[in-house]
Scaffold this active site. Structure first.
Site, mmCIF file in Angstrom:
data_model
loop_
_atom_site.group_PDB
_atom_site.id
_atom_site.type_symbol
_atom_site.label_atom_id
_atom_site.label_comp_id
_atom_site.label_asym_id
_atom_site.label_seq_id
_atom_site.Cartn_x
_atom_site.Cartn_y
_atom_site.Cartn_z
ATOM 1 N N LYS A 1 19.869 -10.962 -65.902
ATOM 2 C CA LYS A 1 20.038 -10.112 -64.715
ATOM 3 C C LYS A 1 19.951 -8.632 -65.082
ATOM 4 O O LYS A 1 20.451 -7.771 -64.360
ATOM 5 C CB LYS A 1 21.375 -10.429 -64.030
ATOM 6 N N TYR B 1 41.480 -15.172 -63.931
ATOM 7 C CA TYR B 1 41.736 -16.609 -63.773
ATOM 8 C C TYR B 1 43.053 -16.965 -64.471
ATOM 9 O O TYR B 1 43.534 -18.085 -64.325
ATOM 10 C CB TYR B 1 40.587 -17.404 -64.409
ATOM 11 N N ARG C 1 29.047 -19.150 -64.114
ATOM 12 C CA ARG C 1 27.722 -19.638 -63.703
ATOM 13 C C ARG C 1 27.662 -21.167 -63.806
ATOM 14 O O ARG C 1 27.048 -21.817 -62.961
ATOM 15 C CB ARG C 1 26.635 -18.995 -64.555
ATOM 16 N N GLU D 1 27.125 5.452 -61.622
ATOM 17 C CA GLU D 1 27.045 4.413 -60.601
ATOM 18 C C GLU D 1 28.360 4.341 -59.802
ATOM 19 O O GLU D 1 28.355 4.228 -58.576
ATOM 20 C CB GLU D 1 26.723 3.064 -61.259
ATOM 21 N N SER E 1 35.118 -14.899 -66.665
ATOM 22 C CA SER E 1 35.269 -16.293 -67.078
ATOM 23 C C SER E 1 35.162 -16.513 -68.585
ATOM 24 O O SER E 1 35.928 -17.289 -69.158
ATOM 25 C CB SER E 1 34.234 -17.150 -66.346
ATOM 26 N N LYS F 1 29.139 -3.122 -63.231
ATOM 27 C CA LYS F 1 28.987 -4.531 -63.598
ATOM 28 C C LYS F 1 27.868 -4.644 -64.617
ATOM 29 O O LYS F 1 26.721 -4.280 -64.361
ATOM 30 C CB LYS F 1 28.669 -5.380 -62.376
ATOM 31 N N LYS G 1 33.611 -4.672 -64.717
ATOM 32 C CA LYS G 1 33.428 -6.070 -65.092
ATOM 33 C C LYS G 1 32.357 -6.216 -66.149
ATOM 34 O O LYS G 1 31.296 -5.622 -65.988
ATOM 35 C CB LYS G 1 33.044 -6.817 -63.827
#
Ligand code: PBG
Length: 310
Positions: free
Chosen positions: A205, A300, A194, A221, A262, A184, A236
């Site tokens: 982040k 979505y 968000r 990872e 999104s 991610k 992602k």
């Protein structure tokens, strides 16, 4: 003499030799849940109360979409520094999971494990001395996961990017399916998500999400998450990270899931609405994940894609 166009001449021959295809079984559809509905702002997603869920879940089962991914849009005055509402069983997501398991037992439920819907600062973990404290965050995230599992989640998806999150969740429960966000990125494509959650879309982040310039780190990872007990790996965002999807699907036998996030969704949607792009962009934007090696896609755009085929 090689002539590639022989296999491109008619639709039937193109269909016969195509190397990947899309079925409804490939999709995971995200749904936002809240205790109360406020006016929907532009470029945010529709939010459902538990009692309103049949409107969307009937469509999901009719289309034979196997899994939904639930996200909580937590009421602003229930948020605090440590995301207490994440592990409170009065929580609407808890209610929603119970409702779905009772009335739609054939739909798989994937629940997000991260504190950002519940923290005032919008971070996925707990802040200590101005830093997102890894081990402290893990404690709270495990409490959240326990609640989500107890409610009836089939899959938990730790998107919080703390180290050892998968190990800790695996110790918590041996049977739950863990879909880890193995890769991610600290991406700029999360804005509309968000905004839907009511937080700031410019939060940084990058002390826990992966640096956008890296690919080896993502592979390490993912490898670690699999060792710690992840059953599925999510990459992602999706389209900007097809290289990671392709590498991971070659290097590991664990199924890879692409998340078309999104910002990707609204970029395509607004471009089509403004006639900058054509409707067939949906099929192309989803096909690329299958071609790269993804086994499933969180998007979505499931219904936009099916409408574009009509
Ligand atoms: C947070 C979370 C995010 C998304 C899914 N889970 C946002 C973030 O990391 O800030 C983004 C999904 C999207 O943009 O569609 N744990």
């Amino acid at each position: 003499m090689i002539r590639f166009r022989r296999l491109r001449k008619e639709q039937w021959i193109r269909d016969l030799v195509c190397e990947s295809s899309i079925s409804s079984y490939d999709f995971i559809y995200p749904i936002f849940i809240s205790e109360e509905i406020t006016d929907q702002k532009p470029y945010t997603f529709k939010v459902y109360r538990t009692i309103d869920l049949p409107a969307i879940l009937d469509k999901v089962s009719e289309m034979k979409i196997p899994v939904i991914a639930l996200f909580h849009v937590c009421n602003k005055n229930l948020k605090d520094e440590i995301g207490s509402y994440a592990y409170n069983s009065k929580n609407e997501i808890y209610k929603a999971i119970k409702f779905i398991k009772k009335y739609y037992p054939d739909i798989g439920i994937m629940s997000d494990v991260a504190l950002d819907p519940y923290t005032i600062h919008g971070h996925d973990g707990i802040i200590k001395d101005n830093y997102i404290d890894n081990d402290e965050s893990i404690k709270y995230l495990c409490r959240q996961a326990s609640l989500l599992i107890e409610a009836g989640s089939d899959i938990i998806a730790p998107s919080n990017m703390m180290d050892f999150r998968v190990k800790s969740l695996r110790e918590l429960d041996q049977n739950i399916i863990i879909a880890s966000y193995g890769a991610k990125y600290a991406s700029s494509f999360y804005g509309p998500f968000r905004n839907t959650l009511g937080g700031s879309n410019v939060i940084d982040k990058s002390s826990y999400q992966i640096d956008i310039r890296n690919s080896n780190q993502a592979i390490s990872e993912i490898e670690n998450d699999i060792k710690q007990g992840a059953d599925l790996i999510i990459v992602k965002p999706g389209m900007p990270y097809l290289d990671i999807i392709q590498r991971a699907s070659h290097e590991f036998r664990t199924p890879i899931i692409a998340y078309q996030v999104s910002g990707e969704y609204f970029s395509i949607k607004t471009s089509i609405e403004n006639k900058i792009l054509q409707n067939s962009t949906w099929a192309e934007s989803i096909s690329c994940f299958k071609r790269a090696g993804a086994k499933a896609i969180i998007t979505y755009g499931v219904f936009d894609f099916y409408n574009s085929l009509k």
